[in-house]
Motif scaffolding. Structure first.
Motif, PDB file in Angstrom:
ATOM      1  N   LEU A   1     -14.620  46.053  34.377  1.00  0.00           N
ATOM      2  CA  LEU A   1     -13.337  45.878  35.061  1.00  0.00           C
ATOM      3  C   LEU A   1     -13.116  46.985  36.083  1.00  0.00           C
ATOM      4  CD1 LEU A   1     -11.105  44.927  31.976  1.00  0.00           C
ATOM      5  CD2 LEU A   1     -11.908  43.368  33.778  1.00  0.00           C
ATOM      6  N   ALA A   2     -13.406  48.220  35.676  1.00  0.00           N
ATOM      7  CA  ALA A   2     -13.224  49.348  36.589  1.00  0.00           C
ATOM      8  C   ALA A   2     -14.146  49.236  37.795  1.00  0.00           C
ATOM      9  CB  ALA A   2     -13.463  50.660  35.847  1.00  0.00           C
ATOM     10  N   GLY A   3     -15.349  48.725  37.591  1.00  0.00           N
ATOM     11  CA  GLY A   3     -16.292  48.557  38.690  1.00  0.00           C
ATOM     12  C   GLY A   3     -15.825  47.553  39.720  1.00  0.00           C
ATOM     13  N   LEU A   4     -14.917  46.675  39.331  1.00  0.00           N
ATOM     14  CA  LEU A   4     -14.343  45.705  40.263  1.00  0.00           C
ATOM     15  C   LEU A   4     -13.068  46.232  40.914  1.00  0.00           C
ATOM     16  CD1 LEU A   4     -14.874  42.430  38.180  1.00  0.00           C
ATOM     17  CD2 LEU A   4     -16.157  43.190  40.188  1.00  0.00           C
ATOM     18  N   GLY A   5     -12.751  47.491  40.646  1.00  0.00           N
ATOM     19  CA  GLY A   5     -11.584  48.109  41.269  1.00  0.00           C
ATOM     20  C   GLY A   5     -10.307  47.997  40.469  1.00  0.00           C
ATOM     21  N   LEU A   6     -10.389  47.440  39.262  1.00  0.00           N
ATOM     22  CA  LEU A   6      -9.196  47.256  38.447  1.00  0.00           C
ATOM     23  C   LEU A   6      -8.938  48.477  37.582  1.00  0.00           C
ATOM     24  CD1 LEU A   6      -9.809  43.563  37.343  1.00  0.00           C
ATOM     25  CD2 LEU A   6      -8.364  44.382  39.224  1.00  0.00           C
ATOM     26  N   ASP A   7      -7.666  48.788  37.389  1.00  0.00           N
ATOM     27  CA  ASP A   7      -7.259  49.835  36.466  1.00  0.00           C
ATOM     28  C   ASP A   7      -7.158  49.242  35.068  1.00  0.00           C
ATOM     29  OD1 ASP A   7      -6.985  51.798  38.532  1.00  0.00           O
ATOM     30  OD2 ASP A   7      -5.109  50.832  39.124  1.00  0.00           O
ATOM     31  N   ILE A   8      -7.068  50.107  34.060  1.00  0.00           N
ATOM     32  CA  ILE A   8      -7.117  49.653  32.668  1.00  0.00           C
ATOM     33  C   ILE A   8      -5.784  49.907  31.967  1.00  0.00           C
ATOM     34  CG2 ILE A   8      -8.312  49.835  30.459  1.00  0.00           C
ATOM     35  CD1 ILE A   8     -10.061  48.801  32.781  1.00  0.00           C
ATOM     36  N   ALA A   9      -5.213  48.847  31.435  1.00  0.00           N
ATOM     37  CA  ALA A   9      -4.082  48.938  30.519  1.00  0.00           C
ATOM     38  C   ALA A   9      -4.665  48.796  29.121  1.00  0.00           C
ATOM     39  CB  ALA A   9      -3.048  47.855  30.801  1.00  0.00           C
ATOM     40  N   GLU A  10      -4.677  49.898  28.382  1.00  0.00           N
ATOM     41  CA  GLU A  10      -5.390  49.963  27.112  1.00  0.00           C
ATOM     42  C   GLU A  10      -4.459  49.773  25.913  1.00  0.00           C
ATOM     43  OE1 GLU A  10      -7.769  49.201  25.275  1.00  0.00           O
ATOM     44  OE2 GLU A  10      -9.181  50.493  26.360  1.00  0.00           O
ATOM     45  N   ALA A  11      -5.049  49.175  24.869  1.00  0.00           N
ATOM     46  CA  ALA A  11      -4.381  49.007  23.576  1.00  0.00           C
ATOM     47  C   ALA A  11      -3.047  48.287  23.709  1.00  0.00           C
ATOM     48  CB  ALA A  11      -4.202  50.372  22.897  1.00  0.00           C
ATOM     49  N   MET A  12      -3.051  47.232  24.530  1.00  0.00           N
ATOM     50  CA  MET A  12      -1.860  46.402  24.716  1.00  0.00           C
ATOM     51  C   MET A  12      -1.994  45.124  23.889  1.00  0.00           C
ATOM     52  SD  MET A  12      -0.047  48.239  26.748  1.00  0.00           S
ATOM     53  CE  MET A  12       1.179  47.070  27.327  1.00  0.00           C
ATOM     54  N   ASP A  13      -1.110  44.170  24.125  1.00  0.00           N
ATOM     55  CA  ASP A  13      -1.173  42.944  23.333  1.00  0.00           C
ATOM     56  C   ASP A  13      -2.437  42.140  23.616  1.00  0.00           C
ATOM     57  OD1 ASP A  13       0.633  42.892  25.692  1.00  0.00           O
ATOM     58  OD2 ASP A  13       0.614  40.727  25.417  1.00  0.00           O
ATOM     59  N   THR A  14      -3.033  42.277  24.816  1.00  0.00           N
ATOM     60  CA  THR A  14      -4.305  41.603  25.083  1.00  0.00           C
ATOM     61  C   THR A  14      -5.393  42.106  24.138  1.00  0.00           C
ATOM     62  OG1 THR A  14      -3.695  41.313  27.400  1.00  0.00           O
ATOM     63  CG2 THR A  14      -6.020  41.062  26.858  1.00  0.00           C
ATOM     64  N   ALA A  15      -5.290  43.370  23.725  1.00  0.00           N
ATOM     65  CA  ALA A  15      -6.230  43.948  22.765  1.00  0.00           C
ATOM     66  C   ALA A  15      -5.824  43.632  21.324  1.00  0.00           C
ATOM     67  CB  ALA A  15      -6.302  45.462  22.962  1.00  0.00           C
ATOM     68  N   GLN A  16      -4.926  42.652  21.163  1.00  0.00           N
ATOM     69  CA  GLN A  16      -4.436  42.211  19.843  1.00  0.00           C
ATOM     70  C   GLN A  16      -3.645  43.317  19.139  1.00  0.00           C
ATOM     71  OE1 GLN A  16      -8.530  40.021  18.917  1.00  0.00           O
ATOM     72  NE2 GLN A  16      -6.979  39.482  17.399  1.00  0.00           N
ATOM     73  N   ARG A  17      -2.970  44.127  19.927  1.00  0.00           N
ATOM     74  CA  ARG A  17      -2.125  45.183  19.368  1.00  0.00           C
ATOM     75  C   ARG A  17      -1.030  44.549  18.520  1.00  0.00           C
ATOM     76  NH1 ARG A  17      -0.810  50.411  21.322  1.00  0.00           N
ATOM     77  NH2 ARG A  17       0.360  51.471  19.668  1.00  0.00           N
ATOM     78  N   GLY A  18      -0.932  44.974  17.283  1.00  0.00           N
ATOM     79  CA  GLY A  18       0.044  44.407  16.363  1.00  0.00           C
ATOM     80  C   GLY A  18      -0.344  43.042  15.835  1.00  0.00           C
ATOM     81  N   MET A  19      -1.492  42.529  16.261  1.00  0.00           N
ATOM     82  CA  MET A  19      -1.968  41.210  15.835  1.00  0.00           C
ATOM     83  C   MET A  19      -3.448  41.287  15.518  1.00  0.00           C
ATOM     84  SD  MET A  19       0.058  38.691  18.505  1.00  0.00           S
ATOM     85  CE  MET A  19       1.835  38.826  18.722  1.00  0.00           C
ATOM     86  N   GLY A  20      -3.826  42.380  14.838  1.00  0.00           N
ATOM     87  CA  GLY A  20      -5.222  42.585  14.476  1.00  0.00           C
ATOM     88  C   GLY A  20      -5.685  44.000  14.738  1.00  0.00           C
ATOM     89  N   LEU A  21      -5.184  44.617  15.817  1.00  0.00           N
ATOM     90  CA  LEU A  21      -5.542  45.990  16.155  1.00  0.00           C
ATOM     91  C   LEU A  21      -4.503  46.929  15.558  1.00  0.00           C
ATOM     92  CD1 LEU A  21      -7.605  47.656  17.962  1.00  0.00           C
ATOM     93  CD2 LEU A  21      -5.732  47.737  19.637  1.00  0.00           C
ATOM     94  N   THR A  22      -4.922  47.810  14.670  1.00  0.00           N
ATOM     95  CA  THR A  22      -4.003  48.746  14.031  1.00  0.00           C
ATOM     96  C   THR A  22      -3.774  49.961  14.921  1.00  0.00           C
ATOM     97  OG1 THR A  22      -5.752  49.997  12.913  1.00  0.00           O
ATOM     98  CG2 THR A  22      -4.908  48.037  11.772  1.00  0.00           C
ATOM     99  N   TRP A  23      -2.748  50.744  14.617  1.00  0.00           N
ATOM    100  CA  TRP A  23      -2.481  51.936  15.389  1.00  0.00           C
ATOM    101  C   TRP A  23      -3.635  52.938  15.319  1.00  0.00           C
ATOM    102  CZ3 TRP A  23      -1.134  54.628  19.174  1.00  0.00           C
ATOM    103  CH2 TRP A  23      -0.960  56.020  19.105  1.00  0.00           C
ATOM    104  N   PRO A  24      -4.219  53.244  14.141  1.00  0.00           N
ATOM    105  CA  PRO A  24      -5.362  54.163  14.158  1.00  0.00           C
ATOM    106  C   PRO A  24      -6.505  53.669  15.031  1.00  0.00           C
ATOM    107  CG  PRO A  24      -4.510  53.948  11.927  1.00  0.00           C
ATOM    108  CD  PRO A  24      -3.811  52.907  12.762  1.00  0.00           C
TER     109      PRO A  24
END
Length: 398
Positions: free
Chosen positions: A78-101
């Motif tokens: 994604l970064a190689g295409l010029g995009l910035d990264i929004a990390e550990a958001m709902d797309t990353a299943q935050r709160g729906m599979g991805l735990t805080w640790p």
């Protein structure tokens, strides 16, 4: 690599929305995936998905493991295409599979993996999901939970996206409680943050956020909060899937505070903007349409609005399908496309979320991705689609 197919070999039988089986022939021309020649004229965050590690996961319902190699590799793509990264958001299943640790570890790994790309912005989700909402009984406890995550993420060197809190939605008695919690958290931010207004379509537990179910009243609360703390707010992302609501908020923002569209239905027009302004982007769909997003944003940067519109137009039906109700299950479509395109060797998700959509949904995503030029290797995608069809008792053969 699969042997290239042509003619009849690029036709497979897919289920239609009415249950019929209909032949479909791949016709899309894959879009090039290359670094942009010049900076974009819009900030463009892609909320990125995570790749599960099924071999290290004993029981998906009880705990999940992350394949960090594939996960970080996708962020570099994604970064190689010029995009910035929004990390550990709902797309990353935050709160729906991805735990805080796991989220905190992921943020640290992403910051380290992209340390050689200082031009890539990394902003990460800060919330209250390490505490069960039912155990929080006051706004003060919500603020304390936010601050625990805020300090941890800032220590890693990432920017902050202040996510909506299920716990706050549960205990707040009105707008004043939201204002007090956000004021306390913003006071301890070491740099301006991005606020995140996430609608209940994405998370039903956020119904009535900002202390009201009426948009006009919520708008007053949000704009008042931002005006009071403008020096601490980089911008706000709004994810209500309502272009009119986003424009209304955009026109009320103080000078220097950015609007980030989170509207996965109407993003082209919102990013292009109008005579009174435009939106930057913080979108889950950019994970799936990254080559198109990069090409379109490059076109916009050089003033070619016609090319911008032309490139993104076929991605909108795809995005509307990926994000169709129940919207919170959109992550399934995102990971499905990453698998079709060879960025991961399997279609297994955190918490077994691949089971949230039907074979008809996957067939429609496949068709629309082909038509948008977003199947990077059509023969590989066709082979993998046939594998998924076989799991549903379908051969895919004409």
């Amino acid at each position: 690599m699969n042997k290239p197919l042509s003619g009849h070999g690029r036709t497979l039988v897919l289920p239609a929305s009415d249950g019929r089986l209909v032949p479909y022939r791949l016709t899309g021309e894959p879009l090039p995936a290359a670094a942009p020649a010049a900076p974009f004229s819009r900030i463009a965050f892609s909320a990125a998905h995570v790749v599960a590690d099924p071999l290290k996961t004993a029981e998906p319902a009880c705990g999940v493991a992350i394949d960090f190699g594939a996960t970080l590799g996708y962020r570099r793509h994604l970064a190689g295409l010029g995009l910035d990264i929004a990390e550990a958001m709902d797309t990353a299943q935050r709160g729906m599979g991805l735990t805080w640790p796991q989220a905190l570890e992921l943020i640290g790994e992403t910051v380290a993996a992209l340390a050689d790309r200082p031009q890539t912005r990394i902003f990460s989700g800060v919330g209250t999901d390490h505490v069960q909402p039912e155990t929080i009984t006051s706004p003060d406890a919500v603020a304390a939970a936010y601050l625990e995550q805020l300090h941890a993420v800032q220590k890693l060197g990432s920017g902050v996206i202040l996510m909506a809190s299920r716990a706050l939605a549960r205990v707040a008695k009105g707008p004043a409680d939201y204002e007090a919690v956000y004021a306390r958290v913003l006071a301890e931010a070491d740099r301006p943050v991005i606020l995140h207004w996430l609608g209940e379509a994405f998370d039903p537990q956020l119904a009535g956020y900002w202390g009201t179910s009426h948009f006009s009243a919520a708008l007053e609360t949000v704009t008042g909060l931002i005006a009071a703390h403008a020096g601490k707010v980089d911008g706000i992302k709004i994810s209500l899937l309502d272009a009119g609501a986003e424009i209304a908020l955009r026109r009320r923002l103080p000078a220097g505070v950015k609007m980030y569209t989170g509207d996965d239905f109407n993003y082209p027009a919102l990013i292009r903007g109008d005579e009174q302004g435009f939106s930057h982007a913080l979108l889950g769909i950019f994970d799936s349409i990254a080559p198109a997003a990069s090409l379109a944003l490059s076109a916009l940067a050089r003033g070619d609005e016609a090319a911008f519109d032309r490139i993104l137009a076929p991605t909108v039906p795809l995005s509307r399908t990926i994000f169709r109700a129940p919207t919170y299950a959109y992550k399934t479509g995102v990971v499905f496309l990453a698998w079709l395109n060879g960025f991961q060797p399997h279609f297994t998700m955190l918490a077994g979320a691949q089971a949230q959509r039907s074979i008809g949904y996957f067939a429609e995503v496949f068709r629309l991705a082909d038509q948008a030029g977003l199947l990077a290797d059509p023969d590989l995608a066709l082979h993998r689609m046939k594998t998924l069809l076989a799991l549903h008792g379908l051969s895919g053969e004409p």
